[in-house]
Design a protein around this motif. Structure first.
Motif, PDB file in Angstrom:
ATOM      1  N   SER A 208       0.833  -1.207   0.000  1.00 52.62           N
ATOM      2  CA  SER A 208       0.000   0.000   0.000  1.00 52.62           C
ATOM      3  C   SER A 208       0.864   1.252   0.000  1.00 52.62           C
ATOM      4  O   SER A 208       0.448   2.311  -0.457  1.00 52.62           O
ATOM      5  CB  SER A 208      -0.914   0.011   1.221  1.00 52.62           C
ATOM      6  OG  SER A 208      -1.872  -1.004   1.115  1.00 52.62           O
TER       7      SER A 208
ATOM      8  N   PRO B 137      -5.438  10.861  -4.444  1.00 49.71           N
ATOM      9  CA  PRO B 137      -6.800  10.318  -4.407  1.00 49.71           C
ATOM     10  C   PRO B 137      -6.947   9.240  -3.338  1.00 49.71           C
ATOM     11  O   PRO B 137      -5.953   8.707  -2.831  1.00 49.71           O
ATOM     12  CB  PRO B 137      -6.980   9.723  -5.805  1.00 49.71           C
ATOM     13  CG  PRO B 137      -5.603   9.443  -6.285  1.00 49.71           C
ATOM     14  CD  PRO B 137      -4.717  10.476  -5.661  1.00 49.71           C
TER      15      PRO B 137
ATOM     16  N   GLY C 187      -7.179   5.957  -1.409  1.00 48.80           N
ATOM     17  CA  GLY C 187      -6.563   4.656  -1.643  1.00 48.80           C
ATOM     18  C   GLY C 187      -5.118   4.706  -2.095  1.00 48.80           C
ATOM     19  O   GLY C 187      -4.501   3.671  -2.344  1.00 48.80           O
ATOM     20  N   CYS C 188      -4.520   5.897  -2.193  1.00 49.41           N
ATOM     21  CA  CYS C 188      -3.143   5.978  -2.698  1.00 49.41           C
ATOM     22  C   CYS C 188      -2.104   5.738  -1.600  1.00 49.41           C
ATOM     23  O   CYS C 188      -0.904   5.705  -1.873  1.00 49.41           O
ATOM     24  CB  CYS C 188      -2.893   7.311  -3.403  1.00 49.41           C
ATOM     25  SG  CYS C 188      -2.796   8.718  -2.295  1.00 49.41           S
ATOM     26  N   GLY C 189      -2.551   5.577  -0.348  1.00 46.54           N
ATOM     27  CA  GLY C 189      -1.608   5.204   0.709  1.00 46.54           C
ATOM     28  C   GLY C 189      -1.285   6.304   1.717  1.00 46.54           C
ATOM     29  O   GLY C 189      -0.406   6.126   2.558  1.00 46.54           O
TER      30      GLY C 189
ATOM     31  N   THR D  83      -2.047   5.205   5.404  1.00 42.61           N
ATOM     32  CA  THR D  83      -1.111   4.149   5.776  1.00 42.61           C
ATOM     33  C   THR D  83       0.249   4.766   6.119  1.00 42.61           C
ATOM     34  O   THR D  83       0.851   4.447   7.150  1.00 42.61           O
ATOM     35  CB  THR D  83      -0.954   3.135   4.623  1.00 42.61           C
ATOM     36  OG1 THR D  83      -2.238   2.573   4.336  1.00 42.61           O
ATOM     37  CG2 THR D  83       0.019   2.029   4.984  1.00 42.61           C
TER      38      THR D  83
HETATM   39  P1  ADP Z   1      -5.593   6.806   1.505  1.00 39.76           P
HETATM   40  O1  ADP Z   1      -5.351   7.291   2.886  1.00 39.76           O
HETATM   41  O2  ADP Z   1      -4.742   7.502   0.489  1.00 39.76           O
HETATM   42  O3  ADP Z   1      -7.036   6.809   1.125  1.00 39.76           O
HETATM   43  P2  ADP Z   1      -4.948   4.183   2.564  1.00 39.76           P
HETATM   44  O4  ADP Z   1      -3.610   4.299   3.148  1.00 39.76           O
HETATM   45  O5  ADP Z   1      -6.122   4.237   3.484  1.00 39.76           O
HETATM   46  O6  ADP Z   1      -5.124   5.280   1.409  1.00 39.76           O
HETATM   47  O7  ADP Z   1      -5.050   2.848   1.739  1.00 39.76           O
HETATM   48  C1  ADP Z   1      -4.047   2.438   0.808  1.00 39.76           C
HETATM   49  C2  ADP Z   1      -4.350   1.009   0.347  1.00 39.76           C
HETATM   50  O8  ADP Z   1      -4.193   0.120   1.438  1.00 39.76           O
HETATM   51  C3  ADP Z   1      -5.761   0.809  -0.174  1.00 39.76           C
HETATM   52  O9  ADP Z   1      -5.694  -0.070  -1.248  1.00 39.76           O
HETATM   53  C4  ADP Z   1      -6.481   0.191   1.004  1.00 39.76           C
HETATM   54  O10 ADP Z   1      -7.515  -0.650   0.565  1.00 39.76           O
HETATM   55  C5  ADP Z   1      -5.381  -0.598   1.680  1.00 39.76           C
HETATM   56  N1  ADP Z   1      -5.593  -0.691   3.152  1.00 39.76           N
HETATM   57  C6  ADP Z   1      -5.685   0.355   4.006  1.00 39.76           C
HETATM   58  N2  ADP Z   1      -5.842  -0.065   5.275  1.00 39.76           N
HETATM   59  C7  ADP Z   1      -5.833  -1.414   5.223  1.00 39.76           C
HETATM   60  C8  ADP Z   1      -5.956  -2.450   6.215  1.00 39.76           C
HETATM   61  N3  ADP Z   1      -6.091  -2.154   7.504  1.00 39.76           N
HETATM   62  N4  ADP Z   1      -5.909  -3.724   5.776  1.00 39.76           N
HETATM   63  C9  ADP Z   1      -5.756  -4.023   4.473  1.00 39.76           C
HETATM   64  N5  ADP Z   1      -5.624  -3.113   3.507  1.00 39.76           N
HETATM   65  C10 ADP Z   1      -5.674  -1.818   3.858  1.00 39.76           C
END
Ligand code: ADP
Length: 303
Positions: free
Chosen positions: A10, A29, A31-33, A36
């Motif tokens: 991610s 956008p 889902g870009c990480g 995380t």
């Molecule tokens: P953003 O904050 O930019 O919207 P995220 O960091 O939330 O992006 O998510 C990045 C990617 O990691 C996405 O594909 C999301 O589905 C995946 N993801 C986020 N949190 C988790 C989690 N706890 N378990 C599995 N996948 C996750």
């Protein structure tokens, strides 16, 4: 960072240095990480590879609970405790770290004033008696309670209406200026990023595409993706954000007599440039630092 069961990381191959005392915006956008990445800082996410340093210390060497006490965290779902008053909510961490009652009370009032909520009116209320915007102000106050040097904000104003959002953005900017807090701010809203950021970090599919000062990024987007994301073709946005400094060329003996400040936005500069044929002198205080003409502005606006 690869989540369990995921087929691809991610957050991938990211190397980012956040400058102390600056407001860094992670932009991209959904889902870009972004989330995380920001959560690796307070160990809500443990990276599967790589290292996160805060003040030069590997976060893995600090107990997560202790680490989080020293790093403010504000998210969209404010998470105030409904059975506790506003003052009690703000005082949670100071109490945990053993501050005296009088110090906690004084700090609570100071913070309420900081986020523009009158302490005498708000300290003994409960979260349900506050509007969404007021609750988010309390969220910010709570995150600042023990004067964290680092504040993580993950889409903190996403659920607020534009007017309230705008005013909280100004508050955060003022707090950051006054306290010198290092802030990492996540958003997918370009206007919010441009308004707040000392530096914008654009992410795409888990990677960093460009990390730059807003006006520089607007003037020189690294890729078509960045250009599109920022809407660099939006003339109004360019006029408001690009500065004479970004477009000027070397000082020119033939320039003048009109003058512009290097920090003036193009919106301000345009008035002078439209009425001054030829090149205009650019000053920084009393120093002449460059020259600019209408053609440079036209080229910049055309992208
Ligand atoms: P953003 O904050 O930019 O919207 P995220 O960091 O939330 O992006 O998510 C990045 C990617 O990691 C996405 O594909 C999301 O589905 C995946 N993801 C986020 N949190 C988790 C989690 N706890 N378990 C599995 N996948 C996750």
């Amino acid at each position: 960072m690869t989540y369990p069961g995921a087929t691809r990381p991610s957050v991938d191959g990211v190397s980012l240095m956040v400058n102390a005392g600056e407001l860094t915006v992670l932009l991209g956008p959904s889902g870009c990480g972004k989330s995380t990445l920001v959560r690796t800082v307070n160990r809500l996410v443990e990276p599967t590879a790589g290292t996160v340093l805060v003040d030069g210390t590997d976060v893995r060497t600090t107990d997560p609970i202790a680490l989080r006490r020293g790093i403010g965290y504000v998210i969209q779902a404010i998470g105030l405790f409904g059975h506790m008053t506003i003052a009690q909510n703000i005082g949670i961490v100071p109490e945990l770290v053993g501050w005296e009652r009088t110090r906690i009370d004084a700090r609570t009032d100071e913070l309420l004033e900081r986020v523009r909520l009158d302490p005498s009116r708000y300290r003994n209320r409960y979260p349900r008696e506050l509007s969404g915007g007021e609750q988010q102000r309390v969220g910010v106050a709570r995150a600042l309670a023990v004067e964290p040097r680092v504040l993580l904000m993950d889409e903190p104003f996403g659920a607020l209406d534009p007017v309230v959002r705008r005013s909280l953005q100004e508050e955060i900017r003022a707090i950051q200026r006054d306290l010198g807090t290092t802030i990492v701010f996540v958003t997918h809203d370009v206007d919010e990023a441009l308004r707040l950021a000392d530096r914008i970090v654009v992410m795409q599919a888990g990677r960093i595409v460009q990390a730059e000062r807003p006006e520089q990024m607007l003037a020189h987007p690294a890729t078509p993706y960045v250009a599109e994301l920022l809407g660099t073709d939006d003339v109004g946005r360019r006029l408001a954000l690009l500065r004479v400094r970004d477009l000027m060329s070397a000082p020119d003996a033939a320039a003048g007599p009109a003058e512009l400040d290097a920090e003036a936005t193009l919106r301000i500069a345009l008035g002078t440039l439209l009425t001054s044929p030829g090149r205009v002198v650019v000053r920084e205080g009393t120093r002449i630092v460059g020259a600019i003409d209408l053609a440079a502005v036209r080229a910049a606006l055309a992208g």
